[in-house]
Design an enzyme around this catalytic site. Structure first.
Site, PDB file in Angstrom:
ATOM      1  N   ASP A   1      32.853 108.426 -19.687  1.00  0.00           N
ATOM      2  CA  ASP A   1      33.276 108.983 -20.322  1.00  0.00           C
ATOM      3  C   ASP A   1      31.824 109.933 -20.852  1.00  0.00           C
ATOM      4  O   ASP A   1      31.444 110.170 -21.109  1.00  0.00           O
ATOM      5  CB  ASP A   1      32.476 107.829 -21.701  1.00  0.00           C
ATOM      6  CG  ASP A   1      33.090 108.564 -23.340  1.00  0.00           C
ATOM      7  OD1 ASP A   1      33.699 109.217 -23.569  1.00  0.00           O
ATOM      8  OD2 ASP A   1      32.524 108.794 -24.008  1.00  0.00           O
TER       9      ASP A   1
ATOM     10  N   GLU B   1      34.420 112.888 -17.381  1.00  0.00           N
ATOM     11  CA  GLU B   1      35.427 113.399 -18.123  1.00  0.00           C
ATOM     12  C   GLU B   1      34.244 114.747 -19.177  1.00  0.00           C
ATOM     13  O   GLU B   1      33.766 114.671 -19.485  1.00  0.00           O
ATOM     14  CB  GLU B   1      35.482 112.359 -19.653  1.00  0.00           C
ATOM     15  CG  GLU B   1      36.314 113.368 -21.005  1.00  0.00           C
ATOM     16  CD  GLU B   1      36.123 112.287 -22.129  1.00  0.00           C
ATOM     17  OE1 GLU B   1      36.855 112.112 -23.236  1.00  0.00           O
ATOM     18  OE2 GLU B   1      34.958 111.429 -22.289  1.00  0.00           O
TER      19      GLU B   1
END
Length: 727
Positions: free
Chosen positions: A365, A402
């Site tokens: 993330d 990401e």
């Protein structure tokens, strides 16, 4: 007096430490000196060794609890700074302690926020390396923020002996990326709905997911990507809400307790492993969405749960005024990922989940935050990212970035490393733009379909560096992407201000649910278009839980705090949208555009394009229209090992178009067979590969806003090396 720091060493003199013991402490067995390595609790036959990093602490107490909601520890061991400390590591060996024992720490030292020091001896702290966590029913984030003792309402760590579990020969799968299709899902939401068909006792748990594995097998996906399963703080959210997605970690080694149907102290660890083992038996890999960019401790007003109370300066990126936290995550703080101690913790965590918990990969993330140094500046070669990339234990695991953060750093196409794959946010945006008929979108759409060559060709990497997706947990579901022009986040309680405004969606003529059959038919077609391009494009495809049955969140594009039927998988949709479900299953079962031949597995993206793609076309052969106002394109691809040609038509034009078809040069007057045409009603929208009907004539009429896939077989008399006339 000398001290032996091994587990069996000489007992230390703790008289000084006893004098400093907290008032509630009771008499405890005298601990041995222990040793500084390895960090965390290490179980031996005769007891447990504990090791903890804290540079500026003046005193550390090790606390044992009998129950998760105990207001007082049953035993307290004060670690002697002379005997139980080596450099900045506090350690002790405690005899007779067993797995399942609850414990925590208190750390005393300066409370000087302007210097980055936030010690608070009244707070029970989790072990950063603890392998399990229990959460009392009375857990209070607020109590961890305010002054005073919080023992009764604090999370506690659990001693776990990983060797006690029987894996029955299981190991990570390590499937080739070319054979991988990722299904992003939330553990609780997958089975929490009352119509899930699993018993109430196991809904929303690892065990509930196990019961639904046959569904995943039938769908055909090869990997699940689980939203965060590290222990997180459900109370890290606005008042009146819960943190549903789980992007609020507080322990990087412990599986989330609430996802276990077993609520004993060791239950979550064993049940998580049961789930991994069951998924592996079904041939499905397990990828974890991991959050190493921030923690649940929030900003300067946040709670003291673990890291803040142990070594605030080491664990967090702080502002020049060190009483404040840098916030590149958008959640209040930023983990200091390139600090040596934090780097080690991150890599140790990843190794643990691979070696001990048998997971197959990780999606990071806001991974670009891991490129920042302790001042927040972007580093050209971030040590932690190269540590992960080059670690031999992690070789073969899927590591997915990401490649952006919440402060504007965007690194899609430029993320460091040799092994990292990237969520391709440009694929998402450009595919959405094309199918809502944006002018100027065609060239970007075509490039995204063939692996985003303009983004990745400089890396000389395979196409699967690009993780292709149109939807994910963050944003509209696929159904809502074709049903809403605007976000509708009123249920979040933030006045519809939260969530992105850049949705690139199109409601097809009405905002939200409609009984208009024309609009509904168009929406269904658009859903199939998006699914088709995701699964047909060069790259590693991913779609989100429920898109295969048009799951809706009623226009909510930021449902991180919505833990109810809005966010859960509604299993009744399997009947309501059976045609979409069937479409996805058949599409997955015969995914095209990548040869299964082993000699093609490691082709670079440039090689794939030069050897596989034989031509781009418009409605006229070899005359693609790349102009600003063009909304359609066709291409033909050769699959040599399968002796097959594939002809694809993609159109977002609002009227039918007649496309000329190339000759396959195999002597057949009608060589082409129709596999997919999303403009047709089910079951003609996609057919079984082997039963695909012949296409009459030398043209094909593509319906408005549709995807068409035709195929032709090459006869054996076409010798290897012969040039095919594809015009």
């Amino acid at each position: 007096m000398s001290y032996d720091v091994r587990p069996g060493g000489v007992q230390s003199d703790t008289a000084g430490a006893a004098a400093r013991r907290a008032p509630e402490a009771v008499t405890a067995p005298i601990a041995k000196a222990g040793r500084s390595s390895p960090l965390g609790p290490t179980v031996y036959s005769s007891g447990v060794n504990f090791s903890l990093y804290s540079r500026d602490a003046l005193r550390v107490d090790l606390l044992f609890f009998d129950r998760e909601d105990d207001s007082r520890p049953s035993r307290t061991i004060s670690l002697d700074p002379v005997v139980n400390r080596t450099n900045h590591y506090w350690h002790a060996f405690v005899p007779s302690v067993q797995p399942g024992q609850l414990y925590g720490f208190r750390a005393d030292g300066p409370h000087d926020p302007s210097s980055g020091l936030r010690f608070d001896t009244t707070k029970v702290l989790l072990d950063p390396y603890g392998r399990g966590v229990v959460v009392p029913k009375s857990y209070s984030r607020e109590a961890a923020q305010q002054k005073g003792d919080n023992a009764a309402t604090a999370m506690k760590s659990v001693i776990v002996d990983p060797s006690l579990y029987d894996w029955e020969g299981d190991s990570p799968i390590n499937r080739l990326p070319t054979h991988t299709i990722v299904y992003e899902m939330q553990v609780k939401g997958f089975t929490a709905h009352p119509n899930s068909g699993v018993s109430e006792l196991v809904r929303g748990t690892y065990r509930g997911l196990i019961e639904k594995i046959p569904y995943l097998q039938e769908l055909g996906i090869s990997a699940v990507e689980l939203l965060p399963v590290f222990q997180f703080d459900r109370q890290d959210c606005p008042p009146g809400r819960v943190n549903y997605w789980g992007y609020a970690p507080i322990s990087f080694f412990a599986p989330h307790q609430a996802y276990s149907s077993r609520q004993d102290s060791l239950g979550p660890v064993d049940e998580f492993r049961d789930m991994v083992k069951a998924l592996h038996r079904a041939g499905i890999e397990v990828i974890l969405d991991v959050v190493f960019n921030h923690t649940a401790e929030g900003d300067h007003r946040g709670p003291t749960l673990s890291f803040r109370g142990l070594d605030n300066n080491a664990y967090y990126v702080l502002e020049p005024d060190r009483s404040y936290y840098s916030n590149f995550s958008g959640t209040g703080n930023t983990l200091n990922a390139n600090h040596p101690i934090v780097r080690r913790m991150i890599v140790d965590s990843l190794r643990y989940w691979v070696e001990v918990m048998h997971v197959d990969g990780f999606r990071f993330d806001l991974a670009s935050i891991l490129a920042r140094d302790s001042d927040g500046s972007v580093m050209p070669n971030p040590p932690v990212l190269w540590d992960i990339d080059s670690d031999p234990t992690l070789a073969g695991t899927k590591i997915i970035a990401e490649a952006w953060d919440a402060a504007g750093l965007y690194q899609v196409g430029s993320f460091v490393g040799d092994s990292w794959r990237e969520w391709n946010g440009r694929f998402r945006d450009d595919i959405r733009g094309f199918f809502r008929s944006e002018d100027g979108s065609l060239q970007r759409f075509a490039d995204r379909m063939v692996g985003s060559h303009e983004i990745y060709r400089h890396k000389r990497r395979e196409a699967e560096e690009s993780v292709n997706f149109v939807t994910c947990h963050d944003g509209f579901t696929l159904n809502d992407l074709v049903s809403y022009n605007q976000k509708h986040n009123e249920a979040n309680g933030e006045g519809n201000r939260d969530g992105t405004n850049d949705n690139r969606s199109w409601n097809c003529g009405a905002e939200g649910p409609t009984n208009d059959p024309v609009i509904e038919k168009l929406r269904n077609r658009q859903v199939k278009n998006f699914l088709a391009v995701t699964l047909l494009s060069f790259g590693l495809p991913m779609f989100v839980m429920g898109d295969e049955v048009r799951r809706t969140q009623h226009g909510n594009n930021n449902a991180y705090g919505v833990d109810n039927e809005t966010s859960w998988f509604d299993w009744s949709l399997l009947t309501k949208h059976a045609d979409v479900h069937r479409f996805v299953k058949l599409l997955i079962s015969r995914r095209l555009l990548r040869s299964a031949d082993s000699e093609h597995q490691q082709m670079t993206l440039t090689q794939l394009i030069s050897e596989g793609i034989k031509g781009w076309h418009g409605v006229k052969l070899n005359e693609p229209d790349w102009s600003e106002h063009s909304h359609s394109i066709a291409l033909n691809v050769e699959l040599p090992t399968e002796r097959m040609l594939v002809y694809c038509i993609f159109t977002s034009y609002w009227e039918p178009l007649e496309f000329e078809l190339p000759s396959a040069d195999n002597g057949d007057e009608r060589p082409w067979r129709r596999w997919i045409d999303t403009s047709l009603d089910a079951p003609q929208d996609i057919v079984e590969w082997q039963t695909a009907p012949l296409v009459p004539g030398r043209t094909y009429r593509a319906g408005p806003r549709s995807v068409v896939v035709l195929w032709a077989s090459l006869e054996e008399r076409i010798r290897p090396g012969r040039t095919l006339n594809l015009r």
